[in-house]
Design a protein around this motif. Structure first.
Motif, PDB file in Angstrom:
ATOM      1  N   GLU A   2      -0.746   4.140 -10.172  1.00  0.00           N
ATOM      2  CA  GLU A   2      -0.852   3.022 -10.086  1.00  0.00           C
ATOM      3  C   GLU A   2      -2.046   1.908 -10.580  1.00  0.00           C
ATOM      4  OE1 GLU A   2       0.927   2.247  -6.105  1.00  0.00           O
ATOM      5  OE2 GLU A   2      -1.126   2.333  -5.798  1.00  0.00           O
ATOM      6  N   PRO A   3      -2.614   2.662 -11.649  1.00  0.00           N
ATOM      7  CA  PRO A   3      -2.750   3.120 -12.461  1.00  0.00           C
ATOM      8  C   PRO A   3      -4.108   1.415 -12.746  1.00  0.00           C
ATOM      9  CG  PRO A   3      -1.399   3.154 -14.484  1.00  0.00           C
ATOM     10  CD  PRO A   3      -0.402   3.230 -12.484  1.00  0.00           C
ATOM     11  N   ARG A   4      -3.820   0.611 -13.076  1.00  0.00           N
ATOM     12  CA  ARG A   4      -4.316  -1.033 -13.252  1.00  0.00           C
ATOM     13  C   ARG A   4      -4.433  -1.906 -11.593  1.00  0.00           C
ATOM     14  NH1 ARG A   4      -5.211  -1.654 -18.884  1.00  0.00           N
ATOM     15  NH2 ARG A   4      -5.557  -0.082 -20.449  1.00  0.00           N
ATOM     16  N   THR A   5      -4.469  -1.039 -10.397  1.00  0.00           N
ATOM     17  CA  THR A   5      -4.218  -1.383  -9.538  1.00  0.00           C
ATOM     18  C   THR A   5      -5.582  -1.897  -8.694  1.00  0.00           C
ATOM     19  OG1 THR A   5      -2.903  -2.377  -7.843  1.00  0.00           O
ATOM     20  CG2 THR A   5      -2.343  -0.749  -7.694  1.00  0.00           C
ATOM     21  N   SER A   6      -5.729  -2.495  -7.329  1.00  0.00           N
ATOM     22  CA  SER A   6      -6.713  -2.094  -6.922  1.00  0.00           C
ATOM     23  C   SER A   6      -6.748  -1.116  -5.285  1.00  0.00           C
ATOM     24  CB  SER A   6      -6.845  -3.152  -5.607  1.00  0.00           C
ATOM     25  OG  SER A   6      -6.504  -4.358  -5.964  1.00  0.00           O
ATOM     26  N   SER A   7      -7.472  -0.262  -5.570  1.00  0.00           N
ATOM     27  CA  SER A   7      -7.540   1.054  -5.120  1.00  0.00           C
ATOM     28  C   SER A   7      -7.253   0.884  -3.673  1.00  0.00           C
ATOM     29  CB  SER A   7      -9.175   1.432  -4.496  1.00  0.00           C
ATOM     30  OG  SER A   7      -9.540   0.975  -3.353  1.00  0.00           O
ATOM     31  N   PRO A   8      -6.472   2.303  -2.987  1.00  0.00           N
ATOM     32  CA  PRO A   8      -6.241   1.550  -1.060  1.00  0.00           C
ATOM     33  C   PRO A   8      -6.747   1.008   0.236  1.00  0.00           C
ATOM     34  CG  PRO A   8      -6.046   3.935  -2.335  1.00  0.00           C
ATOM     35  CD  PRO A   8      -6.342   3.285  -3.340  1.00  0.00           C
ATOM     36  N   LYS A   9      -8.365   1.643  -0.465  1.00  0.00           N
ATOM     37  CA  LYS A   9      -9.275   1.350  -0.180  1.00  0.00           C
ATOM     38  C   LYS A   9      -9.659  -0.673  -0.200  1.00  0.00           C
ATOM     39  CE  LYS A   9     -14.187   1.204   0.997  1.00  0.00           C
ATOM     40  NZ  LYS A   9     -14.885   0.726   0.617  1.00  0.00           N
ATOM     41  N   ALA A  10      -9.350  -0.901  -1.160  1.00  0.00           N
ATOM     42  CA  ALA A  10      -9.441  -2.311  -1.902  1.00  0.00           C
ATOM     43  C   ALA A  10      -8.795  -2.688  -0.921  1.00  0.00           C
ATOM     44  CB  ALA A  10      -9.517  -2.750  -2.576  1.00  0.00           C
ATOM     45  N   ARG A  11      -7.191  -2.797  -0.784  1.00  0.00           N
ATOM     46  CA  ARG A  11      -6.016  -3.589  -0.232  1.00  0.00           C
ATOM     47  C   ARG A  11      -6.000  -3.620   1.131  1.00  0.00           C
ATOM     48  NH1 ARG A  11      -0.823  -0.256  -3.460  1.00  0.00           N
ATOM     49  NH2 ARG A  11      -2.966   0.945  -5.200  1.00  0.00           N
ATOM     50  N   LEU A  12      -6.852  -2.523   1.957  1.00  0.00           N
ATOM     51  CA  LEU A  12      -7.107  -2.569   3.463  1.00  0.00           C
ATOM     52  C   LEU A  12      -8.293  -3.539   3.193  1.00  0.00           C
ATOM     53  CD1 LEU A  12      -6.906   1.573   4.407  1.00  0.00           C
ATOM     54  CD2 LEU A  12      -4.873  -0.186   5.201  1.00  0.00           C
ATOM     55  N   GLU A  13      -9.443  -3.820   2.438  1.00  0.00           N
ATOM     56  CA  GLU A  13     -10.520  -5.194   2.643  1.00  0.00           C
ATOM     57  C   GLU A  13      -9.664  -6.253   2.980  1.00  0.00           C
ATOM     58  OE1 GLU A  13     -12.610  -3.881  -0.024  1.00  0.00           O
ATOM     59  OE2 GLU A  13     -14.261  -1.958   1.258  1.00  0.00           O
ATOM     60  N   ALA A  14      -8.498  -6.363   1.827  1.00  0.00           N
ATOM     61  CA  ALA A  14      -8.218  -7.059   1.709  1.00  0.00           C
ATOM     62  C   ALA A  14      -7.110  -7.954   2.467  1.00  0.00           C
ATOM     63  CB  ALA A  14      -6.961  -7.641   0.012  1.00  0.00           C
ATOM     64  N   VAL A  15      -6.586  -6.895   3.673  1.00  0.00           N
ATOM     65  CA  VAL A  15      -5.495  -7.262   4.584  1.00  0.00           C
ATOM     66  C   VAL A  15      -7.051  -7.600   5.468  1.00  0.00           C
ATOM     67  CG1 VAL A  15      -4.575  -6.043   6.501  1.00  0.00           C
ATOM     68  CG2 VAL A  15      -3.940  -5.527   4.041  1.00  0.00           C
ATOM     69  N   SER A  16      -8.137  -6.665   5.784  1.00  0.00           N
ATOM     70  CA  SER A  16      -8.971  -7.428   6.820  1.00  0.00           C
ATOM     71  C   SER A  16      -9.416  -9.277   6.446  1.00  0.00           C
ATOM     72  CB  SER A  16     -10.086  -6.705   6.766  1.00  0.00           C
ATOM     73  OG  SER A  16      -9.625  -5.186   7.455  1.00  0.00           O
ATOM     74  N   ALA A  17      -9.751  -9.183   5.195  1.00  0.00           N
ATOM     75  CA  ALA A  17     -10.054 -10.714   4.791  1.00  0.00           C
ATOM     76  C   ALA A  17      -9.060 -11.727   4.982  1.00  0.00           C
ATOM     77  CB  ALA A  17     -10.322 -10.542   2.820  1.00  0.00           C
ATOM     78  N   ILE A  28       1.020  -1.176   0.014  1.00  0.00           N
ATOM     79  CA  ILE A  28      -0.119   0.580  -0.288  1.00  0.00           C
ATOM     80  C   ILE A  28       0.853   1.440   0.036  1.00  0.00           C
ATOM     81  CG2 ILE A  28      -2.072   1.354   1.354  1.00  0.00           C
ATOM     82  CD1 ILE A  28      -2.524  -0.994   1.888  1.00  0.00           C
ATOM     83  N   THR A  29       0.946   2.017  -0.760  1.00  0.00           N
ATOM     84  CA  THR A  29       1.790   3.098  -1.418  1.00  0.00           C
ATOM     85  C   THR A  29       1.394   4.712  -0.804  1.00  0.00           C
ATOM     86  OG1 THR A  29       2.128   2.068  -3.673  1.00  0.00           O
ATOM     87  CG2 THR A  29       3.167   3.963  -3.281  1.00  0.00           C
ATOM     88  N   THR A  30       0.245   4.268  -0.730  1.00  0.00           N
ATOM     89  CA  THR A  30      -0.159   5.705  -0.351  1.00  0.00           C
ATOM     90  C   THR A  30      -1.732   5.103   0.120  1.00  0.00           C
ATOM     91  OG1 THR A  30      -1.307   8.147  -0.724  1.00  0.00           O
ATOM     92  CG2 THR A  30      -1.208   6.011  -2.956  1.00  0.00           C
ATOM     93  N   LEU A  31      -3.025   6.280   0.993  1.00  0.00           N
ATOM     94  CA  LEU A  31      -4.315   5.916   1.672  1.00  0.00           C
ATOM     95  C   LEU A  31      -4.942   7.106   0.340  1.00  0.00           C
ATOM     96  CD1 LEU A  31      -3.777   6.420   5.481  1.00  0.00           C
ATOM     97  CD2 LEU A  31      -4.432   4.352   3.436  1.00  0.00           C
ATOM     98  N   ASP A  32      -4.303   7.603  -0.496  1.00  0.00           N
ATOM     99  CA  ASP A  32      -5.170   8.395  -1.059  1.00  0.00           C
ATOM    100  C   ASP A  32      -5.752   8.233  -2.438  1.00  0.00           C
ATOM    101  OD1 ASP A  32      -5.430  11.159  -3.097  1.00  0.00           O
ATOM    102  OD2 ASP A  32      -3.801  12.220  -2.500  1.00  0.00           O
ATOM    103  N   ALA A  33      -6.875   7.924  -2.686  1.00  0.00           N
ATOM    104  CA  ALA A  33      -7.564   7.588  -3.831  1.00  0.00           C
ATOM    105  C   ALA A  33      -6.883   8.132  -5.267  1.00  0.00           C
ATOM    106  CB  ALA A  33      -8.931   7.378  -3.333  1.00  0.00           C
ATOM    107  N   GLU A  34      -7.141   9.297  -5.373  1.00  0.00           N
ATOM    108  CA  GLU A  34      -6.241  10.064  -6.203  1.00  0.00           C
ATOM    109  C   GLU A  34      -5.234   9.403  -6.700  1.00  0.00           C
ATOM    110  OE1 GLU A  34      -6.875  12.683  -9.985  1.00  0.00           O
ATOM    111  OE2 GLU A  34      -8.081  11.244  -8.734  1.00  0.00           O
ATOM    112  N   LEU A  35      -4.068   9.939  -5.536  1.00  0.00           N
ATOM    113  CA  LEU A  35      -2.888   9.818  -6.300  1.00  0.00           C
ATOM    114  C   LEU A  35      -2.626   7.871  -7.090  1.00  0.00           C
ATOM    115  CD1 LEU A  35      -0.276  10.606  -6.104  1.00  0.00           C
ATOM    116  CD2 LEU A  35       0.166   9.338  -3.817  1.00  0.00           C
ATOM    117  N   ALA A  36      -3.581   7.575  -6.028  1.00  0.00           N
ATOM    118  CA  ALA A  36      -3.204   6.096  -6.419  1.00  0.00           C
ATOM    119  C   ALA A  36      -3.622   5.646  -7.916  1.00  0.00           C
ATOM    120  CB  ALA A  36      -3.764   5.085  -5.515  1.00  0.00           C
ATOM    121  N   ARG A  37      -4.606   6.489  -8.295  1.00  0.00           N
ATOM    122  CA  ARG A  37      -5.105   6.376  -9.494  1.00  0.00           C
ATOM    123  C   ARG A  37      -4.153   6.518 -10.591  1.00  0.00           C
ATOM    124  NH1 ARG A  37      -7.767   8.541 -13.020  1.00  0.00           N
ATOM    125  NH2 ARG A  37      -7.956  10.740 -12.506  1.00  0.00           N
ATOM    126  N   VAL A  38      -3.763   7.609 -10.132  1.00  0.00           N
ATOM    127  CA  VAL A  38      -2.671   7.816 -11.396  1.00  0.00           C
ATOM    128  C   VAL A  38      -1.589   7.279 -11.389  1.00  0.00           C
ATOM    129  CG1 VAL A  38      -4.196  10.145 -11.270  1.00  0.00           C
ATOM    130  CG2 VAL A  38      -2.388  10.186 -10.330  1.00  0.00           C
TER     131      VAL A  38
END
Length: 353
Positions: free
Chosen positions: A201-216, A189-199
């Protein structure tokens, strides 16, 4: 942060810089440069490799054996240190790296063969040491999943590193492996900023989705850590305390980081991206990186290439360590075990590839 102009939509790189091993170079004319460029479509090519396990002897990498079912990565992270590996294939480290993907369709078969050989010494295999094992095409091809099935059958431990929530798909394999100390997962997880991640790391999961993966993963009893990779001075280093807090709340057990590395042509690709996405940050990012690398943009010396040197490197290290301890995260995950390794008797087992 205010963004500047745009590169290719959905891509980290905006061009294909010259391959350093190729004496030929294609130059676009002015109309092509100024006009609207067609989007680079992702293409997949069969990789005919005859082996699948690769080894390294680096003293600052905590594993020596790894498996990469894919070469190139559609995630398209602008900063990816692995981009220059594509040049050995005759491709560019730019758009080619994220749009021309080599696929090792025989990876599970090759892995079974190599684990079954008497020369294999049971040890943790990391997926992947270079490109992400859960990039988008994995959803269809399932090469990583099938390799995990082989590893489970042999009782050989595995470590996974990914930026993609798709890893949760394989909880049914990883859960039973975790019960025998056969697996661990690091979610990058590089950043919690969804906009920064989108531009960035354009084709991977959002920060929120990665945190959800950690939880799962944590909920399934799988040892999971968060890797902040890379830390980019002047861009995301201020997020360290908040990111580690979020990781702990999601269920992570440990956290680590890697400082931005810019080998070979990656520096030009990365700063081209910065100029287009966050031009007001260019000077700060570059000056801080040079402070960390004794005036250079990259250093290859063991012991410092991942963490840098000097006062700013020490400030980042201290901020990370203090933040990690404050939220109660360990510095590493529990060790995996080779106790359950066995070579299945092939005639008595059914293998489908």
């Amino acid at each position: 942060m205010k963004r500047g102009g745009k590169g290719q939509r959905g891509r980290g790189a905006s061009s294909n810089p010259k391959v350093r091993f190729d004496p030929l170079e294609i130059e676009l004319d002015e109309d092509e440069i100024e006009g609207e460029r067609p989007l680079a479509r992702t293409r997949f090519y069969d990789d005919a490799s005859e082996s699948i396990i690769t080894y390294n002897k680096s003293p600052d990498i905590p594993f020596s054996a790894s498996v990469n079912a894919y070469r190139g990565c559609e995630h398209g992270c602008a900063y990816c240190y692995a981009r220059p590996t594509h040049e050995y294939l005759g491709f560019s480290a730019g758009l080619d790296f994220e749009s021309k993907i080599m696929v090792k369709r025989r990876a599970p078969e090759l892995l079974k063969k190599e684990l079954g050989a008497s020369r294999w010494k049971p040890q943790q295999l990391v997926m992947s040491g270079v490109t992400d094992p859960y990039q988008p095409i994995e959803r269809k091809l399932k090469l990583t999943r099938r390799c995990l099935e082989v590893l489970e059958a042999f009782g050989n431990p595995v470590g996974l590193i990914t930026k993609n929530r798709l890893v949760v798909r394989d909880v049914d394999i990883l859960g039973p492996m975790a019960e025998k100390q056969l697996c661990s997962v690091f979610v990058s997880i590089t950043t919690l900023d969804a906009e920064l991640a989108r531009v960035m790391e354009p084709r991977t999961s959002s920060p929120k989705a990665r945190l959800e993966a950690v939880s799962a993963l944590a909920g399934a009893g799988i040892p999971v850590g968060v890797m902040m990779a890379p830390v980019i001075p002047g861009l995301n280093d201020h997020e360290i305390p908040a990111l580690l807090k979020a990781a702990k709340e999601a269920g992570a057990q440990s956290a680590t980081y890697v400082l931005l590395r810019l080998p070979y042509g990656v520096k030009d690709i990365f700063f081209d991206w910065v100029d287009q996405a966050y031009p007001n940050r260019r000077d700060k990012v570059e000056s801080r990186l040079r402070d960390l690398r004794e005036g250079a943009l990259n250093r290859t010396a063991f012991g410092e290439r991942f963490s840098g040197k000097g006062i700013f490197a020490e400030q980042i290290r201290q901020l990370f360590e203090v933040s990690r301890r404050r939220v109660g995260l360990e510095s590493k995950l529990p060790d995996v075990s080779t106790e359950f390794f066995r070579r299945p008797d092939s005639p008595q087992m059914e293998w489908e590839f």
